[in-house]
Scaffold this motif. Structure first.
Motif, short mmCIF file in Angstrom:
data_model
loop_
_atom_site.label_atom_id
_atom_site.label_comp_id
_atom_site.label_asym_id
_atom_site.label_seq_id
_atom_site.Cartn_x
_atom_site.Cartn_y
_atom_site.Cartn_z
N GLY A 36 0.79 -1.45 0.24
CA GLY A 36 0.28 -0.04 0.10
C GLY A 36 0.79 1.45 -0.11
N ARG A 37 0.92 1.78 0.97
CA ARG A 37 1.83 3.03 0.98
C ARG A 37 3.06 3.03 2.43
NH1 ARG A 37 -0.05 7.23 5.49
NH2 ARG A 37 -1.34 6.07 6.52
N ASP A 38 3.04 2.40 2.57
CA ASP A 38 3.81 1.52 3.80
C ASP A 38 4.70 0.59 3.29
OD1 ASP A 38 1.91 2.64 5.10
OD2 ASP A 38 1.46 1.20 6.71
N HIS A 39 6.41 0.86 3.80
CA HIS A 39 7.29 0.22 3.34
C HIS A 39 7.45 -0.96 4.82
CE1 HIS A 39 8.97 2.15 0.09
NE2 HIS A 39 8.99 3.28 0.89
N LEU A 40 7.30 -1.91 4.17
CA LEU A 40 7.16 -3.44 5.02
C LEU A 40 8.44 -3.97 5.45
CD1 LEU A 40 3.98 -4.92 5.36
CD2 LEU A 40 4.67 -2.99 6.44
N ILE A 41 9.74 -3.64 6.60
CA ILE A 41 10.33 -4.82 6.73
C ILE A 41 10.89 -5.34 7.22
CG2 ILE A 41 13.15 -3.57 7.38
CD1 ILE A 41 11.25 -1.09 7.29
N ARG A 42 11.82 -6.68 6.96
CA ARG A 42 11.52 -7.80 7.78
C ARG A 42 12.40 -7.45 8.93
NH1 ARG A 42 11.75 -12.84 4.07
NH2 ARG A 42 10.66 -11.65 1.67
N LYS A 43 12.09 -8.83 9.36
CA LYS A 43 13.19 -8.83 10.79
C LYS A 43 14.28 -8.71 10.48
CE LYS A 43 12.84 -10.03 16.32
NZ LYS A 43 12.05 -10.97 16.76
N THR A 44 14.45 -9.87 10.13
CA THR A 44 16.16 -10.55 10.07
C THR A 44 16.99 -9.01 8.88
OG1 THR A 44 15.48 -11.45 7.27
CG2 THR A 44 15.22 -12.46 9.96
N GLU A 45 15.96 -8.19 8.24
CA GLU A 45 16.80 -7.87 7.40
C GLU A 45 17.59 -6.29 8.92
OE1 GLU A 45 18.17 -4.78 4.66
OE2 GLU A 45 18.28 -6.93 4.98
N LEU A 46 16.48 -5.85 9.56
CA LEU A 46 16.23 -4.86 9.54
C LEU A 46 17.46 -5.80 11.40
CD1 LEU A 46 14.11 -3.74 11.63
CD2 LEU A 46 14.85 -2.52 11.11
N GLU A 47 17.40 -6.79 11.83
CA GLU A 47 18.78 -7.19 12.43
C GLU A 47 20.21 -7.33 12.06
OE1 GLU A 47 17.46 -11.34 13.56
OE2 GLU A 47 15.49 -10.16 15.16
N ARG A 48 20.16 -7.85 10.50
CA ARG A 48 21.78 -7.49 9.29
C ARG A 48 22.05 -5.76 9.98
NH1 ARG A 48 22.85 -5.19 5.55
NH2 ARG A 48 20.59 -4.49 5.41
N PHE A 49 21.12 -4.85 9.26
CA PHE A 49 21.57 -3.44 9.48
C PHE A 49 21.90 -2.94 10.38
CE2 PHE A 49 20.43 0.62 9.37
CZ PHE A 49 21.22 1.14 7.99
N ALA A 50 20.80 -3.56 12.22
CA ALA A 50 21.70 -3.13 12.95
C ALA A 50 23.18 -3.69 13.12
CB ALA A 50 20.81 -3.38 14.08
N LYS A 51 23.99 -4.50 13.16
CA LYS A 51 24.71 -5.26 13.07
C LYS A 51 26.12 -5.20 12.53
CE LYS A 51 26.81 -9.29 13.42
NZ LYS A 51 27.15 -10.97 13.02
N ASN A 52 25.71 -4.63 10.88
CA ASN A 52 26.59 -3.64 9.93
C ASN A 52 26.44 -3.67 9.16
OD1 ASN A 52 25.78 -6.16 8.67
ND2 ASN A 52 27.10 -7.30 8.58
N GLY A 53 24.75 -2.20 9.59
CA GLY A 53 24.70 -1.40 8.89
C GLY A 53 24.86 -0.20 8.20
#
Length: 64
Positions: A36-53
């Motif tokens: 729709g108008r929202d972006h949804l981010i996977r939990k695994t993607e957030l964890e990866r980004f938090a670790k080294n993004g």
């Protein structure tokens, strides 16, 4: 859909603003799914980004 976060939830998870999350998405540093108008981010993607993004901030250390 508990494996997906909205931009506001992702911002709270990473400790940044929702605007910054959208900048990460547009800059292709954070992968998302448009629903729709929202972006949804996977939990695994957030964890990866938090670790080294995230990039280090500030001036680089002087090398002699």
């Amino acid at each position: 859909m508990s494996n997906y976060f909205t931009t506001a939830e992702a911002a709270k998870y990473l400790g940044v603003t929702p605007s910054r999350i959208r900048q990460f998405i547009v800059g292709e540093r954070l992968e998302s799914v448009k629903y729709g108008r929202d972006h949804l981010i996977r939990k695994t993607e957030l964890e990866r980004f938090a670790k080294n993004g995230k990039k280090k901030r500030g001036r680089p250390k002087k090398v002699e």
